[in-house]
Design a protein around this motif. Structure first.
Motif, short mmCIF file in Angstrom:
data_model
loop_
_atom_site.label_atom_id
_atom_site.label_comp_id
_atom_site.label_asym_id
_atom_site.label_seq_id
_atom_site.Cartn_x
_atom_site.Cartn_y
_atom_site.Cartn_z
N ALA A 32 79.12 57.16 1.55
CA ALA A 32 78.33 55.92 1.71
C ALA A 32 77.35 55.75 0.57
O ALA A 32 76.81 56.73 0.02
N ALA A 87 78.62 48.40 6.04
CA ALA A 87 78.25 48.90 7.38
C ALA A 87 78.42 47.79 8.41
O ALA A 87 78.79 48.04 9.55
N ALA A 143 75.95 50.70 2.67
CA ALA A 143 75.07 50.70 3.84
C ALA A 143 74.25 49.41 3.87
O ALA A 143 73.04 49.41 3.65
N GLU A 151 72.06 49.60 12.24
CA GLU A 151 71.14 49.77 11.12
C GLU A 151 70.05 50.76 11.52
O GLU A 151 69.44 50.61 12.58
N LYS A 204 69.34 55.63 4.62
CA LYS A 204 70.39 54.65 4.93
C LYS A 204 71.77 55.18 4.55
O LYS A 204 72.75 54.99 5.28
N LEU A 226 78.42 49.24 12.17
CA LEU A 226 77.52 50.38 12.28
C LEU A 226 76.11 49.88 12.55
O LEU A 226 75.69 48.86 11.99
N ALA A 231 74.83 55.97 7.24
CA ALA A 231 76.14 55.31 7.14
C ALA A 231 77.27 56.33 6.98
O ALA A 231 78.36 56.16 7.52
N SER A 274 80.18 56.66 9.77
CA SER A 274 81.52 56.20 9.37
C SER A 274 82.48 57.33 9.03
O SER A 274 83.70 57.13 9.05
#
Length: 200
Positions: A71, A37, A14, A44, A59, A42, A63, A67
Protein backbone atom coordinates in the motif's frame (compact mmCIF):
# COMPACT_ATOMS: atom_id res chain seq x y z
CA UNK A 1 12.17 -9.27 1.97
CA UNK A 2 12.86 -7.44 -1.28
CA UNK A 3 11.98 -3.79 -0.63
CA UNK A 4 11.35 -2.93 -4.26
CA UNK A 5 8.24 -2.08 -6.22
CA UNK A 6 8.32 -4.66 -9.01
CA UNK A 7 6.77 -3.79 -12.37
CA UNK A 8 3.31 -5.26 -12.75
CA UNK A 9 2.78 -5.25 -8.97
CA UNK A 10 -0.62 -4.35 -7.58
CA UNK A 11 -0.48 -1.34 -5.26
CA UNK A 12 -3.31 -0.11 -3.06
CA UNK A 13 -3.43 3.68 -2.83
CA UNK A 14 -4.64 4.52 0.68
CA UNK A 15 -7.19 7.07 -0.48
CA UNK A 16 -10.92 7.25 -1.11
CA UNK A 17 -10.35 9.86 -3.81
CA UNK A 18 -10.44 8.21 -7.28
CA UNK A 19 -8.86 11.36 -8.73
CA UNK A 20 -5.59 10.40 -7.02
CA UNK A 21 -5.15 7.29 -9.22
CA UNK A 22 -4.08 9.02 -12.45
CA UNK A 23 -1.83 11.33 -10.44
CA UNK A 24 -0.11 8.39 -8.74
CA UNK A 25 0.10 6.48 -12.02
CA UNK A 26 1.73 9.48 -13.71
CA UNK A 27 4.29 9.83 -10.93
CA UNK A 28 5.06 6.13 -10.50
CA UNK A 29 4.87 5.30 -14.20
CA UNK A 30 2.27 3.11 -15.89
CA UNK A 31 3.95 -0.12 -14.77
CA UNK A 32 1.67 -0.85 -11.82
CA UNK A 33 -1.93 -1.83 -11.24
CA UNK A 34 -3.24 0.82 -8.86
CA UNK A 35 -6.40 0.35 -6.82
CA UNK A 36 -7.74 2.68 -4.16
CA UNK A 37 -8.80 1.89 -0.62
CA UNK A 38 -12.20 3.28 -1.66
CA UNK A 39 -12.54 0.76 -4.50
CA UNK A 40 -11.80 -2.04 -2.02
CA UNK A 41 -14.25 -0.58 0.53
CA UNK A 42 -11.53 -0.36 3.16
CA UNK A 43 -12.35 1.78 6.20
CA UNK A 44 -10.42 5.02 6.66
CA UNK A 45 -8.23 5.11 9.78
CA UNK A 46 -8.24 8.05 12.18
CA UNK A 47 -5.20 10.24 11.48
CA UNK A 48 -3.88 10.39 15.02
CA UNK A 49 -0.21 11.16 14.37
CA UNK A 50 1.33 14.61 14.83
CA UNK A 51 3.48 14.73 11.67
CA UNK A 52 2.99 14.22 7.92
CA UNK A 53 5.32 11.20 7.94
CA UNK A 54 3.49 9.70 10.91
CA UNK A 55 0.09 10.00 9.25
CA UNK A 56 1.38 8.68 5.90
CA UNK A 57 2.85 5.62 7.64
CA UNK A 58 -0.34 5.07 9.64
CA UNK A 59 -2.50 5.16 6.48
CA UNK A 60 -0.14 2.94 4.46
CA UNK A 61 0.14 0.31 7.20
CA UNK A 62 -3.63 0.30 7.71
CA UNK A 63 -4.33 -0.20 3.98
CA UNK A 64 -1.66 -2.92 3.71
CA UNK A 65 -3.05 -4.87 6.65
CA UNK A 66 -6.66 -4.49 5.49
CA UNK A 67 -5.98 -5.45 1.87
CA UNK A 68 -3.08 -7.87 2.14
CA UNK A 69 -1.38 -5.88 -0.64
CA UNK A 70 1.51 -3.41 -0.79
CA UNK A 71 0.00 0.00 0.00
CA UNK A 72 1.01 3.57 -0.77
CA UNK A 73 -0.21 6.57 1.23
CA UNK A 74 0.52 10.25 1.22
CA UNK A 75 -0.09 13.00 3.71
CA UNK A 76 0.47 16.56 2.66
CA UNK A 77 -0.33 20.12 3.55
CA UNK A 78 0.81 23.71 3.83
CA UNK A 79 2.67 25.22 6.77
CA UNK A 80 3.07 28.92 7.56
CA UNK A 81 6.18 30.01 9.44
CA UNK A 82 4.65 32.72 11.66
CA UNK A 83 1.68 30.45 12.50
CA UNK A 84 4.08 27.91 14.06
CA UNK A 85 3.65 25.61 11.08
CA UNK A 86 -0.16 25.74 10.99
CA UNK A 87 -2.34 24.62 9.32
CA UNK A 88 0.18 21.78 8.72
CA UNK A 89 -1.35 18.33 9.23
CA UNK A 90 -4.73 20.05 9.68
CA UNK A 91 -4.62 21.66 6.21
CA UNK A 92 -7.70 19.78 4.97
CA UNK A 93 -9.60 20.30 8.23
CA UNK A 94 -9.22 24.08 7.93
CA UNK A 95 -11.36 23.75 4.78
CA UNK A 96 -14.23 22.38 6.87
CA UNK A 97 -16.49 19.39 6.19
CA UNK A 98 -17.32 20.75 2.73
CA UNK A 99 -13.60 20.88 1.80
CA UNK A 100 -14.01 24.55 0.83
CA UNK A 101 -10.45 25.85 0.46
CA UNK A 102 -11.68 29.40 -0.12
CA UNK A 103 -12.67 29.23 3.55
CA UNK A 104 -9.28 27.77 4.49
CA UNK A 105 -7.33 30.42 2.57
CA UNK A 106 -9.41 33.18 4.21
CA UNK A 107 -8.68 31.63 7.60
CA UNK A 108 -4.93 31.82 6.90
CA UNK A 109 -5.26 35.46 5.80
CA UNK A 110 -7.34 36.35 8.87
CA UNK A 111 -4.85 34.71 11.25
CA UNK A 112 -1.96 36.65 9.69
CA UNK A 113 -3.91 39.91 10.01
CA UNK A 114 -4.86 39.15 13.61
CA UNK A 115 -1.22 38.95 14.66
CA UNK A 116 -0.08 41.74 12.33
CA UNK A 117 2.37 39.43 10.57
CA UNK A 118 4.32 40.70 7.58
CA UNK A 119 6.39 37.52 7.19
CA UNK A 120 4.73 35.45 4.45
CA UNK A 121 7.13 32.48 4.42
CA UNK A 122 5.37 29.14 3.92
CA UNK A 123 6.05 25.66 2.61
CA UNK A 124 4.24 22.62 1.27
CA UNK A 125 5.15 19.14 2.53
CA UNK A 126 4.32 15.77 0.99
CA UNK A 127 5.11 12.59 2.91
CA UNK A 128 4.83 9.29 1.02
CA UNK A 129 4.82 5.90 2.71
CA UNK A 130 4.87 2.40 1.20
CA UNK A 131 3.95 -0.48 3.52
CA UNK A 132 4.13 -4.23 3.08
CA UNK A 133 1.47 -6.38 4.83
CA UNK A 134 2.93 -7.50 8.13
CA UNK A 135 6.26 -6.02 7.10
CA UNK A 136 8.27 -2.83 6.89
CA UNK A 137 7.24 0.65 5.87
CA UNK A 138 9.39 3.05 3.84
CA UNK A 139 8.65 6.78 4.11
CA UNK A 140 10.07 9.81 2.29
CA UNK A 141 9.30 13.52 2.37
CA UNK A 142 9.37 16.29 -0.23
CA UNK A 143 9.19 20.01 0.58
CA UNK A 144 8.83 23.16 -1.52
CA UNK A 145 9.38 26.57 0.10
CA UNK A 146 7.77 29.84 -0.94
CA UNK A 147 5.66 32.74 0.24
CA UNK A 148 1.99 33.60 0.54
CA UNK A 149 0.08 36.23 -1.40
CA UNK A 150 -3.44 37.64 -1.00
CA UNK A 151 -5.99 37.74 -2.50
CA UNK A 152 -5.82 34.24 -4.05
CA UNK A 153 -4.71 34.15 -7.70
CA UNK A 154 -5.43 31.51 -10.34
CA UNK A 155 -7.92 28.69 -10.67
CA UNK A 156 -5.55 25.83 -11.43
CA UNK A 157 -4.37 23.28 -8.92
CA UNK A 158 -6.26 22.73 -5.69
CA UNK A 159 -6.19 23.43 -1.98
CA UNK A 160 -3.99 26.39 -1.03
CA UNK A 161 -2.35 26.65 -4.47
CA UNK A 162 -3.84 30.11 -5.31
CA UNK A 163 -2.06 31.79 -2.36
CA UNK A 164 1.34 30.06 -2.65
CA UNK A 165 4.22 31.42 -4.75
CA UNK A 166 7.17 29.00 -4.88
CA UNK A 167 10.67 30.29 -4.16
CA UNK A 168 12.15 32.15 -7.13
CA UNK A 169 8.79 32.40 -8.90
CA UNK A 170 6.25 35.14 -9.61
CA UNK A 171 3.15 33.02 -10.26
CA UNK A 172 1.12 31.15 -7.66
CA UNK A 173 0.70 27.39 -7.97
CA UNK A 174 -2.88 28.27 -8.91
CA UNK A 175 -1.67 30.30 -11.91
CA UNK A 176 1.05 27.94 -13.15
CA UNK A 177 0.68 25.45 -15.98
CA UNK A 178 0.22 22.00 -14.42
CA UNK A 179 3.48 20.74 -15.94
CA UNK A 180 5.41 23.70 -14.50
CA UNK A 181 3.98 23.10 -11.04
CA UNK A 182 4.59 19.35 -11.22
CA UNK A 183 8.24 19.96 -12.12
CA UNK A 184 8.91 21.54 -8.70
CA UNK A 185 6.07 20.43 -6.43
CA UNK A 186 6.51 18.83 -3.02
CA UNK A 187 4.75 15.67 -4.24
CA UNK A 188 7.04 15.35 -7.26
CA UNK A 189 10.08 15.75 -5.01
CA UNK A 190 8.76 13.08 -2.64
CA UNK A 191 8.04 10.69 -5.53
CA UNK A 192 11.57 11.22 -6.87
CA UNK A 193 12.93 10.06 -3.50
CA UNK A 194 10.51 7.13 -3.46
CA UNK A 195 11.56 6.05 -6.97
CA UNK A 196 15.22 6.25 -5.96
CA UNK A 197 14.56 4.13 -2.86
CA UNK A 198 12.17 1.51 -4.21
CA UNK A 199 12.16 1.47 -8.02
CA UNK A 200 15.36 2.69 -9.69
Amino acid sequence: MNLKLIKGMRIVAATHNPGKVPEIAALLGEDYEILTAGQLNLPEPDETETTFTGNAMLKARHAAEQSGEVALADDSGMSVAVLDGAPGIFSARWAGPGKDFAVAMKKVEDRLEEIGATDRAAWFTSALAVAWPGGPCVVVEGVVHGRLTFPPRGDRGFGYDPIFIPEGGALTFGEMEPAAKEAISHRTRAFAKLRAALID
